[in-house]
Design a protein around this motif. Structure first.
Motif: not given
Ligand code: ATP
Length: 215
Positions: A31, A35-37, A189
């Protein structure tokens, strides 16, 4: 031909030849790993190419959530019966509610001629590996636990308690993600644009390979 137009042509070609959708993409990672981004950016760049499978859940709909669009809202009894009938690829329980991806949800995306994208945790990966889905497994790795903590704090979606729990789970997930053979690709990432380009390159080159094999 630009990589974008090649990509679009390629996918249509693959669908016609195989009479079924191309292999799904399964993204996994702790988490906050991004991933979502990454998925959001992929959908923005290729709106007609990728489709998200609609999950089932036994939790109540939140305001603005539509049945069949955000989730398939269901009951525990109904979902339990469908699990027994082997209709689900993966299921999980969070905060007392059941969640899962049905085989039908993936087929719906494939029948629309799109590449199905799934976002699942490690437990889901282990279940999908027992199924016949045969996707590409993509692990999104944060540069470090410290950076993950920073991003989760900046996202402002967690309490101190859920944050600590997510970080503890992240350590075991990263260990699983890095184990050779568990994933087709591990993408760190650190820099978002770099991670996104790596994801895109992986998807394009694997579809290219599929086309060469089947043509
Ligand atoms: N390379 C990066 N550098 C800095 N910030 C980042 C980067 N990639 C993503 N983020 C930021 O980190 C945060 C977490 O990203 P995201 O919500 O996409 O994660 P996730 O893996 O989908 O989490 P979850 O499983 O909880 O949904 C977001 O606020 C996003 O904007």
């Amino acid at each position: 031909m630009t990589s974008v137009s090649y990509f679009r042509t390629l996918i249509l070609g693959t669908c016609n030849m195989l009479h079924k959708g191309p292999r799904p993409l399964v993204l996994c990672g702790p988490s906050g790993s991004g991933k979502s981004t990454l998925i959001k950016k992929l959908f923005e760049e290729f709106p007609d190419t990728f489709g998200y499978s609609v999950s089932h859940t036994t939790r109540s709909p939140r305001e603005g959530e539509e049945n069949g669009k955000h989730y398939h809202f269901t009951t525990k009894d109904k979902m339990q019966k469908q699990i027994e009938q082997n209709e689900f690829l993966e299921t999980a329980v969070y905060s007392g509610n059941m969640y899962g991806t049905s085989k039908r949800a993936v087929e719906d995306v494939q029948e629309a001629g799109k590449i199905c994208v799934l976002d699942v945790d490690v437990q889901g990966i282990k279940q999908i590996k027992q199924s016949s889905l045969d996707p590409f497994y993509i692990f999104i790795k944060p540069p470090s636990i410290e950076e993950l903590e920073k991003r989760l704090r900046a996202r402002k979606t967690e309490t101190e308690d859920t944050l600590q729990r997510r970080l503890a789970v992240a350590r075991t997930e990263i260990e699983y993600g890095e184990k050779p053979g568990n994933f087709d690709i591990v993408i760190e990432n650190d820099n978002f644009s770099k991670a996104y380009e790596e994801l895109k390159k992986f998807v394009i080159s694997n579809l290219k390979q599929g086309e060469t094999v089947t043509s």
